[in-house]
Write a protein that holds these residues in place. Sequence first.
Motif, PDB file in Angstrom:
ATOM      1  N   LYS A 161       1.050  -1.221  -0.183  1.00 22.51           N
ATOM      2  CA  LYS A 161      -0.004   0.385   0.007  1.00 22.51           C
ATOM      3  C   LYS A 161       1.193   1.301   0.427  1.00 22.51           C
ATOM      4  N   CYS A 162       0.251   2.047  -1.000  1.00 21.56           N
ATOM      5  CA  CYS A 162       1.483   3.010  -0.794  1.00 21.56           C
ATOM      6  C   CYS A 162       0.390   4.325  -1.037  1.00 21.56           C
ATOM      7  N   PRO A 163       0.883   5.772  -0.489  1.00 22.75           N
ATOM      8  CA  PRO A 163      -0.054   7.175  -0.351  1.00 22.75           C
ATOM      9  C   PRO A 163       0.143   7.761  -1.932  1.00 22.75           C
ATOM     10  N   CYS A 164      -1.431   8.252  -1.884  1.00 27.23           N
ATOM     11  CA  CYS A 164      -1.740   8.855  -3.286  1.00 27.23           C
ATOM     12  C   CYS A 164      -1.563  10.769  -2.819  1.00 27.23           C
ATOM     13  N   ILE A 165      -1.299  11.705  -3.880  1.00 27.82           N
ATOM     14  CA  ILE A 165      -1.705  12.460  -3.465  1.00 27.82           C
ATOM     15  C   ILE A 165      -2.269  13.016  -3.445  1.00 27.82           C
ATOM     16  N   THR A 166      -2.945  13.511  -2.878  1.00 24.65           N
ATOM     17  CA  THR A 166      -3.996  14.449  -2.629  1.00 24.65           C
ATOM     18  C   THR A 166      -3.847  16.048  -2.864  1.00 24.65           C
ATOM     19  N   SER A 167      -5.139  16.882  -2.559  1.00 25.08           N
ATOM     20  CA  SER A 167      -5.129  17.972  -3.737  1.00 25.08           C
ATOM     21  C   SER A 167      -4.233  18.407  -2.436  1.00 25.08           C
ATOM     22  N   ALA A 168      -4.634  18.664  -1.210  1.00 32.25           N
ATOM     23  CA  ALA A 168      -3.555  18.944  -0.419  1.00 32.25           C
ATOM     24  C   ALA A 168      -2.699  19.201  -0.066  1.00 32.25           C
ATOM     25  N   ARG A 169      -2.073  17.224   0.433  1.00 32.59           N
ATOM     26  CA  ARG A 169      -1.072  16.958  -0.156  1.00 32.59           C
ATOM     27  C   ARG A 169      -0.004  17.972  -0.869  1.00 32.59           C
ATOM     28  N   ALA A 170      -0.190  18.240  -2.694  1.00 30.99           N
ATOM     29  CA  ALA A 170       0.232  18.683  -3.511  1.00 30.99           C
ATOM     30  C   ALA A 170       0.547  19.976  -3.357  1.00 30.99           C
ATOM     31  N   GLU A 171      -0.186  20.758  -2.793  1.00 30.26           N
ATOM     32  CA  GLU A 171      -0.854  21.783  -1.946  1.00 30.26           C
ATOM     33  C   GLU A 171       0.365  22.437  -1.022  1.00 30.26           C
ATOM     34  N   ALA A 172       0.972  21.266  -0.347  1.00 31.87           N
ATOM     35  CA  ALA A 172       1.808  21.342   0.860  1.00 31.87           C
ATOM     36  C   ALA A 172       3.161  21.033   0.353  1.00 31.87           C
ATOM     37  N   ALA A 173       3.235  19.913  -0.339  1.00 29.87           N
ATOM     38  CA  ALA A 173       4.899  20.022  -1.593  1.00 29.87           C
ATOM     39  C   ALA A 173       4.679  21.677  -1.888  1.00 29.87           C
ATOM     40  N   ARG A 174       3.434  22.224  -2.871  1.00 27.95           N
ATOM     41  CA  ARG A 174       4.078  23.506  -3.744  1.00 27.95           C
ATOM     42  C   ARG A 174       4.548  24.921  -2.483  1.00 27.95           C
ATOM     43  N   ALA A 175       4.144  24.298  -1.114  1.00 28.25           N
ATOM     44  CA  ALA A 175       4.106  25.557  -0.402  1.00 28.25           C
ATOM     45  C   ALA A 175       5.989  25.678  -0.004  1.00 28.25           C
ATOM     46  N   ALA A 176       6.587  24.378  -0.335  1.00 33.66           N
ATOM     47  CA  ALA A 176       7.038  24.107   0.875  1.00 33.66           C
ATOM     48  C   ALA A 176       8.126  24.128  -0.621  1.00 33.66           C
ATOM     49  N   GLY A 177       7.855  24.645  -1.645  1.00 37.59           N
ATOM     50  CA  GLY A 177       8.925  24.347  -2.982  1.00 37.59           C
ATOM     51  C   GLY A 177       9.081  23.531  -3.692  1.00 37.59           C
ATOM     52  N   HIS A 178       8.304  22.479  -3.969  1.00 33.87           N
ATOM     53  CA  HIS A 178       8.526  20.826  -3.923  1.00 33.87           C
ATOM     54  C   HIS A 178       7.330  20.527  -5.641  1.00 33.87           C
ATOM     55  N   THR A 179       8.247  20.159  -6.032  1.00 30.84           N
ATOM     56  CA  THR A 179       6.865  19.822  -7.394  1.00 30.84           C
ATOM     57  C   THR A 179       6.598  18.623  -7.117  1.00 30.84           C
ATOM     58  N   VAL A 180       5.299  18.394  -7.678  1.00 31.55           N
ATOM     59  CA  VAL A 180       4.595  16.791  -7.330  1.00 31.55           C
ATOM     60  C   VAL A 180       4.685  16.244  -8.941  1.00 31.55           C
ATOM     61  N   VAL A 181       4.259  14.943  -9.179  1.00 28.84           N
ATOM     62  CA  VAL A 181       4.496  13.944 -10.654  1.00 28.84           C
ATOM     63  C   VAL A 181       2.881  14.381 -11.099  1.00 28.84           C
ATOM     64  N   THR A 182       2.067  14.698 -10.338  1.00 26.54           N
ATOM     65  CA  THR A 182       0.526  14.945 -11.026  1.00 26.54           C
ATOM     66  C   THR A 182      -0.211  15.896 -10.014  1.00 26.54           C
ATOM     67  N   ALA A 183      -1.327  16.812  -9.808  1.00 22.31           N
ATOM     68  CA  ALA A 183      -1.938  17.069  -8.906  1.00 22.31           C
ATOM     69  C   ALA A 183      -2.747  16.366  -9.339  1.00 22.31           C
ATOM     70  N   ASP A 184      -3.660  15.290 -10.089  1.00 27.30           N
ATOM     71  CA  ASP A 184      -4.573  14.830 -10.626  1.00 27.30           C
ATOM     72  C   ASP A 184      -5.249  13.649  -9.340  1.00 27.30           C
ATOM     73  N   PRO A 185      -5.400  13.366  -8.272  1.00 30.13           N
ATOM     74  CA  PRO A 185      -5.080  12.041  -7.825  1.00 30.13           C
ATOM     75  C   PRO A 185      -5.068  10.898  -8.289  1.00 30.13           C
ATOM     76  N   ASN A 186      -6.225  10.855  -8.920  1.00 32.01           N
ATOM     77  CA  ASN A 186      -6.490  10.008  -9.334  1.00 32.01           C
ATOM     78  C   ASN A 186      -5.677   9.031 -10.765  1.00 32.01           C
ATOM     79  N   ARG A 187      -4.700  10.410 -11.009  1.00 32.48           N
ATOM     80  CA  ARG A 187      -3.914  10.388 -11.465  1.00 32.48           C
ATOM     81  C   ARG A 187      -2.643   9.904 -11.068  1.00 32.48           C
ATOM     82  N   SER A 188      -2.602  10.180 -10.179  1.00 34.41           N
ATOM     83  CA  SER A 188      -1.512   9.998  -8.960  1.00 34.41           C
ATOM     84  C   SER A 188      -1.881   8.363  -8.213  1.00 34.41           C
ATOM     85  N   MET A 189      -2.869   7.869  -8.215  1.00 33.54           N
ATOM     86  CA  MET A 189      -2.640   7.048  -7.379  1.00 33.54           C
ATOM     87  C   MET A 189      -1.995   5.615  -8.522  1.00 33.54           C
TER      88      MET A 189
END
Length: 377
Positions: A161-189
């Motif tokens: 079981k792996c985590p996915c990228i939720t909208s909140a997690r994506a926003e937190a990553a951006r606020a910390a200066g990081h990029t995510v592979v996708t901001a679409d939660p379903n695509r991130s799964m």
Amino acid sequence: MRAGVHRLSMAHPGDLSALEALLTAGEVKAPDVVAVIGKTEGNGGVNDFTRGYFTQTLMALLGRHLDTPPEELARRIPCILSGGTEGVLSPHYVVFTRAADDTPPDPAWPALAIGRAVSARVPPQDIGTRSQIGTVAETVRAAMADAAIADPMDVHFVQIKCPCITSARAEAARAAGHTVVTADPNRSMAYARAAGAFGVALALGEATPGDASQEGLLAAFQLFSTRASVSSGVEVDAVEVVLFGNSPTWTGSLRIAHRPMADALDVGAVTQVFSDLGLSAAPQLGPEDGARVRAVFVKCEPDRRGRIRAHRHTMLDDTDINAQRHIRGAVGGLVAAIAGDGRIFVSGGAEHQGPDGGGLIAAIAAAGPVRAQGEAA
């Protein structure tokens, strides 16, 4: 060491009365519980909160019996759930235990071995990347060591079981200066599942570091693991691994076997995996053989080319019913019909998990005399 496997039904996602009865009767000892894998009746998507509900209830129950904070148990006991019990699939969960055993192991009869491992927290920016591939590979190797399995060829099934990228997690990553592979939660799964499969393939020698690259995720579908089953969800923030194999250093009559499924109609793979365990499906397991089955795990995927054995399917074009719900219901019905039991763990999203458009099946069964369902062998 001896493994125990208890397949239990539930009336709703928070119903653990069957396990509570076993704990109260002493048939299952709380300190022996090492992992739980189950199917809940949610939608299997990002907002499937039945998984978190079950996990919270499980940890509270075990916490009472172990006098340990539930949040501490959640960090060391993997609870891997797949939502969606379409068609004839039945909500259930499988409790895995292991305990010391004075019985001398039989080198001629390798018995079921179970290992587990949980990684450190995976930050959102690492999900679906080479970093996650490495984390999964490292965690799988830790689970092998936990099971005392040295040869990757002795491993038959790895549930992750792996985590996915939720909208909140994506926003937190951006606020910390990081990029995510996708901001679409379903695509991130999908990315998380693919990276998980690459990590298993790398750990088990099914792929080289050069093959298991980030560029190949959701692209190089010729690369897959025949032993990886990966789920992704909002209820976890780390990689959880439960690994199964057969080992001559373990005791008991339980064994596991696995087979890749070429496509969604691969009945032969299903009957063969039961045959590998000494069970006869002609065409369905009889009552005695069925009673020996402790658990069945399936990974499946709608063929992305839109055809099965040269004929068109419409799963990917249906805007009323998600394609993953289609495939879980279809393959679940096929396997359940042969097993004679709807308590089958069927998980969609099989990117790089078995042949493209197919998947894999694994089963655990007891040899010898028939035992009551839920009894450890």
